[in-house]
Design a protein around this motif. Structure first.
Motif, PDB file in Angstrom:
ATOM      1  N   GLU A   1       0.967  -1.276  -0.089  1.00 27.25           N
ATOM      2  CA  GLU A   1      -0.108  -0.061   0.022  1.00 27.25           C
ATOM      3  C   GLU A   1       0.940   1.191   0.115  1.00 27.25           C
ATOM      4  OE1 GLU A   1      -3.011   1.837   3.283  1.00 27.25           O
ATOM      5  OE2 GLU A   1      -3.886   0.205   1.974  1.00 27.25           O
ATOM      6  N   LYS A   2       1.946   1.109   0.627  1.00 22.86           N
ATOM      7  CA  LYS A   2       2.917   2.490   0.877  1.00 22.86           C
ATOM      8  C   LYS A   2       3.429   2.634  -0.406  1.00 22.86           C
ATOM      9  CE  LYS A   2       4.215   2.898   5.647  1.00 22.86           C
ATOM     10  NZ  LYS A   2       4.829   1.886   6.641  1.00 22.86           N
ATOM     11  N   SER A   3       3.886   1.381  -1.137  1.00 19.20           N
ATOM     12  CA  SER A   3       4.703   1.729  -2.482  1.00 19.20           C
ATOM     13  C   SER A   3       3.649   2.151  -3.522  1.00 19.20           C
ATOM     14  CB  SER A   3       5.216   0.309  -2.832  1.00 19.20           C
ATOM     15  OG  SER A   3       5.609   0.234  -4.158  1.00 19.20           O
ATOM     16  N   PHE A   4       2.477   1.769  -3.387  1.00 21.03           N
ATOM     17  CA  PHE A   4       1.254   2.172  -4.414  1.00 21.03           C
ATOM     18  C   PHE A   4       1.035   3.729  -3.975  1.00 21.03           C
ATOM     19  CE2 PHE A   4      -3.592   2.670  -4.271  1.00 21.03           C
ATOM     20  CZ  PHE A   4      -3.286   3.027  -5.822  1.00 21.03           C
ATOM     21  N   LEU A   5       0.748   4.003  -2.714  1.00 23.60           N
ATOM     22  CA  LEU A   5       0.308   5.180  -2.430  1.00 23.60           C
ATOM     23  C   LEU A   5       1.568   6.333  -2.694  1.00 23.60           C
ATOM     24  CD1 LEU A   5      -1.373   7.064  -0.712  1.00 23.60           C
ATOM     25  CD2 LEU A   5      -0.214   6.549   1.270  1.00 23.60           C
ATOM     26  N   SER A   6       3.123   6.051  -2.624  1.00 22.29           N
ATOM     27  CA  SER A   6       3.978   6.835  -3.033  1.00 22.29           C
ATOM     28  C   SER A   6       4.051   7.012  -4.528  1.00 22.29           C
ATOM     29  CB  SER A   6       5.321   6.232  -2.818  1.00 22.29           C
ATOM     30  OG  SER A   6       5.529   5.136  -3.864  1.00 22.29           O
ATOM     31  N   THR A   7       3.257   6.351  -5.536  1.00 18.58           N
ATOM     32  CA  THR A   7       3.167   6.679  -6.889  1.00 18.58           C
ATOM     33  C   THR A   7       2.051   7.714  -7.010  1.00 18.58           C
ATOM     34  OG1 THR A   7       1.532   4.898  -7.418  1.00 18.58           O
ATOM     35  CG2 THR A   7       3.718   4.405  -7.819  1.00 18.58           C
ATOM     36  N   LEU A   8       1.043   7.775  -6.077  1.00 16.66           N
ATOM     37  CA  LEU A   8       0.045   8.741  -6.101  1.00 16.66           C
ATOM     38  C   LEU A   8       0.458   9.982  -5.663  1.00 16.66           C
ATOM     39  CD1 LEU A   8      -3.140   6.790  -4.616  1.00 16.66           C
ATOM     40  CD2 LEU A   8      -2.554   7.171  -7.105  1.00 16.66           C
TER      41      LEU A   8
ATOM     42  N   ASP B   1     -10.967  -1.103   0.630  1.00 19.53           N
ATOM     43  CA  ASP B   1     -11.627   0.029   1.388  1.00 19.53           C
ATOM     44  C   ASP B   1     -10.477   1.314   1.561  1.00 19.53           C
ATOM     45  OD1 ASP B   1     -13.474   1.390   2.776  1.00 19.53           O
ATOM     46  OD2 ASP B   1     -13.186   0.880   4.607  1.00 19.53           O
ATOM     47  N   PHE B   2      -9.817   1.422   0.394  1.00 18.03           N
ATOM     48  CA  PHE B   2      -9.002   2.714   0.256  1.00 18.03           C
ATOM     49  C   PHE B   2      -9.579   3.517  -0.701  1.00 18.03           C
ATOM     50  CE2 PHE B   2      -5.600   4.483  -2.267  1.00 18.03           C
ATOM     51  CZ  PHE B   2      -4.494   4.981  -1.218  1.00 18.03           C
ATOM     52  N   ALA B   3      -9.313   4.870  -0.193  1.00 18.36           N
ATOM     53  CA  ALA B   3      -9.693   6.026  -1.325  1.00 18.36           C
ATOM     54  C   ALA B   3      -8.329   6.724  -1.408  1.00 18.36           C
ATOM     55  CB  ALA B   3     -10.778   6.680  -0.646  1.00 18.36           C
ATOM     56  N   ILE B   4      -8.528   7.591  -2.382  1.00 18.41           N
ATOM     57  CA  ILE B   4      -7.329   8.452  -2.767  1.00 18.41           C
ATOM     58  C   ILE B   4      -7.373   9.606  -1.790  1.00 18.41           C
ATOM     59  CG2 ILE B   4      -6.290  10.299  -4.434  1.00 18.41           C
ATOM     60  CD1 ILE B   4      -7.463   8.196  -6.485  1.00 18.41           C
ATOM     61  N   PRO B   5      -6.459   9.849  -0.932  1.00 17.45           N
ATOM     62  CA  PRO B   5      -6.456  10.653   0.361  1.00 17.45           C
ATOM     63  C   PRO B   5      -6.713  11.964  -0.293  1.00 17.45           C
ATOM     64  CG  PRO B   5      -4.686   9.397   0.502  1.00 17.45           C
ATOM     65  CD  PRO B   5      -4.999   9.058  -1.006  1.00 17.45           C
ATOM     66  N   GLU B   6      -7.680  12.940   0.425  1.00 15.55           N
ATOM     67  CA  GLU B   6      -8.080  14.359  -0.074  1.00 15.55           C
ATOM     68  C   GLU B   6      -6.932  15.033   0.346  1.00 15.55           C
ATOM     69  OE1 GLU B   6     -11.792  15.496   1.871  1.00 15.55           O
ATOM     70  OE2 GLU B   6     -12.653  13.697   1.105  1.00 15.55           O
ATOM     71  N   SER B   7      -5.843  14.687   1.045  1.00 18.02           N
ATOM     72  CA  SER B   7      -4.749  15.482   1.120  1.00 18.02           C
ATOM     73  C   SER B   7      -3.859  15.755  -0.050  1.00 18.02           C
ATOM     74  CB  SER B   7      -3.975  14.880   2.328  1.00 18.02           C
ATOM     75  OG  SER B   7      -3.368  13.855   2.199  1.00 18.02           O
ATOM     76  N   LEU B   8      -4.226  14.707  -1.057  1.00 20.65           N
ATOM     77  CA  LEU B   8      -3.469  14.975  -2.303  1.00 20.65           C
ATOM     78  C   LEU B   8      -4.330  15.688  -3.272  1.00 20.65           C
ATOM     79  CD1 LEU B   8      -2.376  11.232  -2.900  1.00 20.65           C
ATOM     80  CD2 LEU B   8      -1.137  13.046  -1.931  1.00 20.65           C
ATOM     81  N   LYS B   9      -4.234  17.104  -2.831  1.00 20.59           N
ATOM     82  CA  LYS B   9      -5.156  17.973  -3.454  1.00 20.59           C
ATOM     83  C   LYS B   9      -5.059  18.122  -5.059  1.00 20.59           C
ATOM     84  CE  LYS B   9      -5.901  21.254   0.502  1.00 20.59           C
ATOM     85  NZ  LYS B   9      -4.678  21.075   1.199  1.00 20.59           N
ATOM     86  N   GLY B  10      -3.662  17.916  -5.564  1.00 26.38           N
ATOM     87  CA  GLY B  10      -3.835  18.300  -7.011  1.00 26.38           C
ATOM     88  C   GLY B  10      -4.380  16.999  -7.675  1.00 26.38           C
ATOM     89  N   LEU B  11      -4.356  15.825  -7.275  1.00 30.64           N
ATOM     90  CA  LEU B  11      -4.880  14.740  -7.817  1.00 30.64           C
ATOM     91  C   LEU B  11      -6.480  14.595  -7.537  1.00 30.64           C
ATOM     92  CD1 LEU B  11      -4.317  12.057  -9.283  1.00 30.64           C
ATOM     93  CD2 LEU B  11      -3.640  10.784  -7.021  1.00 30.64           C
ATOM     94  N   THR B  12      -6.698  15.195  -6.448  1.00 30.13           N
ATOM     95  CA  THR B  12      -8.398  15.126  -6.184  1.00 30.13           C
ATOM     96  C   THR B  12      -8.770  16.064  -7.170  1.00 30.13           C
ATOM     97  OG1 THR B  12      -7.814  14.764  -3.802  1.00 30.13           O
ATOM     98  CG2 THR B  12     -10.046  15.548  -4.470  1.00 30.13           C
ATOM     99  N   ARG B  13      -8.130  17.281  -7.204  1.00 28.35           N
ATOM    100  CA  ARG B  13      -8.844  18.231  -8.291  1.00 28.35           C
ATOM    101  C   ARG B  13      -8.765  17.794  -9.685  1.00 28.35           C
ATOM    102  NH1 ARG B  13      -4.427  22.234  -8.238  1.00 28.35           N
ATOM    103  NH2 ARG B  13      -3.580  21.337  -9.957  1.00 28.35           N
TER     104      ARG B  13
END
Length: 239
Positions: free
Chosen positions: A129-136, A193-205
């Motif tokens: 999950e960390k490895s995947f999250l780092s790509t996001l 049950d994993f959602a793209i974190p809202e803290s990743l504002k650029g990606l969310t936008r």
């Protein structure tokens, strides 16, 4: 005025053979033709029935393939290049990126997502999950960093306000990445049950803007199609 080309795009059909199935390559070409504003016919191919059209036009091939003025093309990357060269200005818009970085942004996301979602072992989940999250996170950084064109307009800009990868218009890079991000979003929610974190504002936008565009929203398969496609490979983790 030159006669408009006769274009037919063959894409994978849904399980009920009524609508489009889960195939990011099919969606990519569907988006490109729509963004180009070309007249084209969309034909869904029911892979279970292996119809005559497959045997006749593209034996041994999987959709997507393109029939352009009676000529068959089967390689997605080459079809993209061909459409960009052939459906060109002034009649059709250019969709290539201004910046090379835009074309490779996010290119490791799908690989890391696949490893994360296909893993059956709870012990490995956090690491994957960390490895995947780092790509996001990396993707988010690209989307939050102003592009040279933005800095020309405002040299003091510290954060990008662009809509998409390469600027305010959808490009070939978006047609490649967005279908994959849609799959990531749907499958991660269901199986981890994993959602793209809202803290990743650029990606969310970026995703919010993309879902407002008909060319993306209406070319997406139904979520149920994506989940059916991943049913045999994605692993639920028994906590």
């Amino acid at each position: 005025m030159a006669q408009a080309p006769k274009i037919e795009l063959f894409v994978k059909a849904s399980v009920d053979a009524e609508s489009v199935g889960n195939c990011p390559f099919c969606q990519r070409l569907f988006m490109i033709l729509w963004l180009k504003g070309a007249n084209f016919t969309l034909t869904t191919v029911d892979m279970k029935r292996a119809p005559d059209v497959l045997r006749t036009l593209a034996p041994g091939s999987q959709p997507p393939f393109l029939l352009y003025n009676e000529e068959v093309r089967t390689d997605t990357n080459k079809i993209e290049e061909f459409l960009e060269e052939t459906l060109a200005p002034p009649e059709y818009p250019k969709l290539c990126c201004r910046y090379k970085e835009s074309t490779i942004a996010g290119d490791d996301i799908f690989r890391k997502f696949s490893a994360y979602i296909k893993n059956p072992s709870p012990g490995l989940n956090n690491m994957l999950e960390k490895s995947f999250l780092s790509t996001l996170v990396k993707m988010n950084m690209y989307l939050e960093t102003p592009l040279p064109a933005e800095l020309e307009k405002n040299p003091n800009a510290t954060e990008s306000s662009r809509l998409y990868l390469d600027g305010d218009k959808l490009t070939l890079a978006d047609c490649n990445l967005l279908p994959k991000l849609n799959i990531v979003k749907v499958v991660c929610k269901q199986y981890r049950d994993f959602a793209i974190p809202e803290s990743l504002k650029g990606l969310t936008r970026y995703l919010d803007n993309a879902y407002k565009q008909d060319e993306f929203r209406f070319t997406c398969p139904n979520d149920s199609e994506i989940l059916i496609a991943y049913h045999s490979v994605a692993k639920y983790l028994n906590k």
